[in-house]
Design a protein around this motif. Structure first.
Motif, PDB file in Angstrom:
ATOM      1  N   GLY A  95      80.010  30.449  37.352  1.00 25.63           N
ATOM      2  CA  GLY A  95      79.561  31.116  36.010  1.00 25.63           C
ATOM      3  C   GLY A  95      78.217  31.794  36.203  1.00 25.63           C
ATOM      4  O   GLY A  95      77.638  32.213  35.155  1.00 25.63           O
ATOM      5  N   CYS A  96      78.018  32.034  37.598  1.00 27.05           N
ATOM      6  CA  CYS A  96      76.575  32.557  37.650  1.00 27.05           C
ATOM      7  C   CYS A  96      76.764  34.056  38.409  1.00 27.05           C
ATOM      8  O   CYS A  96      77.544  34.248  38.931  1.00 27.05           O
ATOM      9  CB  CYS A  96      75.981  31.684  38.757  1.00 27.05           C
ATOM     10  SG  CYS A  96      75.492  29.915  38.114  1.00 27.05           S
ATOM     11  N   ASP A  97      75.786  34.960  38.137  1.00 24.31           N
ATOM     12  CA  ASP A  97      75.510  35.979  38.916  1.00 24.31           C
ATOM     13  C   ASP A  97      75.114  35.362  40.224  1.00 24.31           C
ATOM     14  O   ASP A  97      74.702  34.382  40.490  1.00 24.31           O
ATOM     15  CB  ASP A  97      74.373  36.933  38.392  1.00 24.31           C
ATOM     16  CG  ASP A  97      74.892  37.647  36.990  1.00 24.31           C
ATOM     17  OD1 ASP A  97      76.160  37.678  36.967  1.00 24.31           O
ATOM     18  OD2 ASP A  97      74.117  37.960  36.187  1.00 24.31           O
ATOM     19  N   VAL A  98      75.437  36.333  41.181  1.00 22.53           N
ATOM     20  CA  VAL A  98      74.936  35.955  42.544  1.00 22.53           C
ATOM     21  C   VAL A  98      73.957  37.003  43.308  1.00 22.53           C
ATOM     22  O   VAL A  98      74.398  38.254  43.145  1.00 22.53           O
ATOM     23  CB  VAL A  98      76.005  35.719  43.536  1.00 22.53           C
ATOM     24  CG1 VAL A  98      75.588  35.221  44.947  1.00 22.53           C
ATOM     25  CG2 VAL A  98      76.885  34.607  42.970  1.00 22.53           C
ATOM     26  N   ILE A  99      73.003  36.728  44.155  1.00 21.79           N
ATOM     27  CA  ILE A  99      72.224  37.622  44.874  1.00 21.79           C
ATOM     28  C   ILE A  99      72.518  37.116  46.203  1.00 21.79           C
ATOM     29  O   ILE A  99      72.144  35.940  46.645  1.00 21.79           O
ATOM     30  CB  ILE A  99      70.696  37.292  44.582  1.00 21.79           C
ATOM     31  CG1 ILE A  99      70.415  37.837  43.058  1.00 21.79           C
ATOM     32  CG2 ILE A  99      69.774  38.394  45.524  1.00 21.79           C
ATOM     33  CD1 ILE A  99      69.034  37.530  42.632  1.00 21.79           C
ATOM     34  N   CYS A 100      72.874  38.020  47.088  1.00 21.82           N
ATOM     35  CA  CYS A 100      73.137  37.647  48.547  1.00 21.82           C
ATOM     36  C   CYS A 100      72.309  38.421  49.645  1.00 21.82           C
ATOM     37  O   CYS A 100      72.342  39.576  49.300  1.00 21.82           O
ATOM     38  CB  CYS A 100      74.785  37.637  48.733  1.00 21.82           C
ATOM     39  SG  CYS A 100      75.211  37.063  50.427  1.00 21.82           S
ATOM     40  N   GLU A 101      71.939  37.810  50.517  1.00 25.36           N
ATOM     41  CA  GLU A 101      71.418  38.367  51.770  1.00 25.36           C
ATOM     42  C   GLU A 101      72.272  39.359  52.356  1.00 25.36           C
ATOM     43  O   GLU A 101      73.652  39.327  52.318  1.00 25.36           O
ATOM     44  CB  GLU A 101      70.826  37.648  52.657  1.00 25.36           C
ATOM     45  CG  GLU A 101      69.330  37.321  52.626  1.00 25.36           C
ATOM     46  CD  GLU A 101      68.316  38.286  52.772  1.00 25.36           C
ATOM     47  OE1 GLU A 101      68.878  39.385  53.691  1.00 25.36           O
ATOM     48  OE2 GLU A 101      67.281  38.640  52.549  1.00 25.36           O
ATOM     49  N   LYS A 102      71.740  40.483  53.361  1.00 26.31           N
ATOM     50  CA  LYS A 102      72.499  41.236  54.297  1.00 26.31           C
ATOM     51  C   LYS A 102      72.922  40.245  55.329  1.00 26.31           C
ATOM     52  O   LYS A 102      72.375  39.404  55.745  1.00 26.31           O
ATOM     53  CB  LYS A 102      71.613  42.205  54.479  1.00 26.31           C
ATOM     54  CG  LYS A 102      70.498  42.223  55.280  1.00 26.31           C
ATOM     55  CD  LYS A 102      70.735  41.935  56.726  1.00 26.31           C
ATOM     56  CE  LYS A 102      69.370  41.442  57.607  1.00 26.31           C
ATOM     57  NZ  LYS A 102      69.632  40.882  58.815  1.00 26.31           N
ATOM     58  N   ILE A 128      70.858  42.181  48.814  1.00 25.58           N
ATOM     59  CA  ILE A 128      69.795  42.475  48.871  1.00 25.58           C
ATOM     60  C   ILE A 128      69.653  43.566  50.125  1.00 25.58           C
ATOM     61  O   ILE A 128      69.910  43.719  51.226  1.00 25.58           O
ATOM     62  CB  ILE A 128      68.710  41.259  49.521  1.00 25.58           C
ATOM     63  CG1 ILE A 128      68.781  40.171  48.535  1.00 25.58           C
ATOM     64  CG2 ILE A 128      67.393  41.633  50.118  1.00 25.58           C
ATOM     65  CD1 ILE A 128      67.837  40.519  47.568  1.00 25.58           C
ATOM     66  N   LEU A 129      69.344  44.793  49.553  1.00 24.77           N
ATOM     67  CA  LEU A 129      69.240  46.265  50.416  1.00 24.77           C
ATOM     68  C   LEU A 129      67.704  46.575  50.237  1.00 24.77           C
ATOM     69  O   LEU A 129      67.276  47.607  49.801  1.00 24.77           O
ATOM     70  CB  LEU A 129      70.055  47.201  49.797  1.00 24.77           C
ATOM     71  CG  LEU A 129      71.592  46.800  49.951  1.00 24.77           C
ATOM     72  CD1 LEU A 129      72.270  47.714  49.332  1.00 24.77           C
ATOM     73  CD2 LEU A 129      72.075  46.419  51.392  1.00 24.77           C
ATOM     74  N   GLN A 130      66.831  45.741  50.854  1.00 22.28           N
ATOM     75  CA  GLN A 130      65.609  45.934  50.484  1.00 22.28           C
ATOM     76  C   GLN A 130      64.802  47.333  51.029  1.00 22.28           C
ATOM     77  O   GLN A 130      63.986  47.547  50.488  1.00 22.28           O
ATOM     78  CB  GLN A 130      64.758  44.661  51.190  1.00 22.28           C
ATOM     79  CG  GLN A 130      64.477  44.604  52.789  1.00 22.28           C
ATOM     80  CD  GLN A 130      65.613  43.808  53.349  1.00 22.28           C
ATOM     81  OE1 GLN A 130      66.737  43.948  52.934  1.00 22.28           O
ATOM     82  NE2 GLN A 130      65.276  43.090  54.651  1.00 22.28           N
ATOM     83  N   LEU A 131      65.292  47.841  52.095  1.00 18.66           N
ATOM     84  CA  LEU A 131      64.764  49.077  52.492  1.00 18.66           C
ATOM     85  C   LEU A 131      64.709  50.097  51.593  1.00 18.66           C
ATOM     86  O   LEU A 131      64.068  51.219  51.555  1.00 18.66           O
ATOM     87  CB  LEU A 131      65.075  49.594  53.929  1.00 18.66           C
ATOM     88  CG  LEU A 131      65.001  48.336  55.116  1.00 18.66           C
ATOM     89  CD1 LEU A 131      65.279  49.243  56.520  1.00 18.66           C
ATOM     90  CD2 LEU A 131      63.325  48.313  55.169  1.00 18.66           C
TER      91      LEU A 131
END
Length: 316
Positions: A95-102, A128-131
């Motif tokens: 039940g969570c949103d998720v943030i994932c690395e590349k 995470i598309l940090q550039l």
């Protein structure tokens, strides 16, 4: 204040996520990793729970879910590449949103599966598309967008990040787990190129092995010769023995200065996500498809000036 969990707490990139959680005014409630070298938690989120078995981590998160006051809001995933899909779907189903690395996942087919789980759970996945948040990249995108020239920009991308012998003994050196050097260290650069220069029209690989890869990409607005490596022997003489990393992007012969401004990009990415401006599954599709194709292509000889200058070294 959002309540976070972190999967992959002992990894190289995990501290940037921990700092991003704290620096955006949120709290790390729970963390998991099979390795217990996570002492950095004490200086960032000393009250976080920590587990070395996924089952115990998941059971704890499920118990927290019973009470809206304690339930997790977001799960951050920093685990090895080949585990991203399983850890993302676990977070969504909690039940969570998720943030994932590349890299988010290795293939477009798995991206479709993630989109399906998003619909099933009603939760969102962010990559995470940090550039895309780097000021120099934003400036270049604006310059390209404002230009009216008829020819395509000539771009050269070089990224060498030296790795010791440990690398090949770790999951990163196993292409079944990391999906190879072009995916593991290159996917966010390929996303950056798409972000600036538009849709990909041509993809050619000139050389690839366990330590390096080089090829040619043609976008709507650019012709790109690229070279990626984890081999210190590939460092230019001007850098060798002084710095372990060399990154360079030139556009029409002019160097794009982006050696600085990397350290806080995760925090910027987190803030954008929390503000409703994060990058999701479809934003990641282009770079996932690019590296998926690179992994399946056979190497072919370079032609018509499409070779990166470092290719000649590899061919002797």
């Amino acid at each position: 204040m959002k309540r976070f969990a972190l999967i992959g707490a002992a990894g190289y990139i995990a501290p940037r996520h921990m700092h991003a959680i704290k620096d955006t005014g949120n709290v790390l409630v729970s963390a998991y990793d099979i390795n217990d070298s996570v002492g950095i938690i004490d200086s960032i989120s000393p009250n976080s729970e920590f587990f070395t078995e996924f089952e115990r981590f998941y059971d704890h998160a499920w118990r927290l879910k019973r009470d809206p006051a304690t339930a997790l809001d977001i799960v951050s995933v920093c685990s090895p590449n080949y585990l991203h899909y399983s850890h993302i779907t676990a977070g969504l189903r909690l039940g969570c949103d998720v943030i994932c690395e590349k890299p988010l996942v290795p293939s477009a087919t798995i991206l479709d599966e993630l989109a399906l789980v998003e619909r099933e759970t009603g939760k969102r996945l962010y990559n995470i598309l940090q550039l895309r948040h780097h000021h120099a990249i934003i400036d270049l995108k604006q310059q390209v967008g404002a230009g009216k020239q008829s020819h395509k920009h000539e771009v050269e991308l070089t990224y060498i990040t030296s790795r010791g012998k440990w690398y090949m003994e770790s999951w990163k050196g196993d292409p079944r787990k990391s999906f190879g050097v072009s995916t593991n260290i290159g996917v966010h650069f390929f996303d950056m190129l798409h972000f600036i220069f538009g849709a990909l029209q041509r993809n050619v690989v000139h050389y690839v092995d366990d330590y390096k890869a080089t090829g040619y990409l043609e976008y709507e607005h650019a012709r790109v010769r690229w070279f990626l490596s984890i081999d210190a022997n590939d460092l230019p003489d001007s850098v060798k023995g002084k710095k372990p990393t060399y990154r360079s992007i030139t556009c029409d012969g002019a160097e794009i200065e982006f050696s600085e401004g990397f350290t806080d990009l995760h925090t910027v990415s987190y803030q954008a996500i929390l503000d409703g401006k994060g990058y999701g599954v479809e934003d990641a599709r282009h770079c996932v498809e690019t590296v998926e194709t690179i992994r399946t292509l056979a190497s072919t000889p370079a032609q018509n000036g499409e070779d990166h200058p470092f290719l000649a070294r590899l061919l002797g």
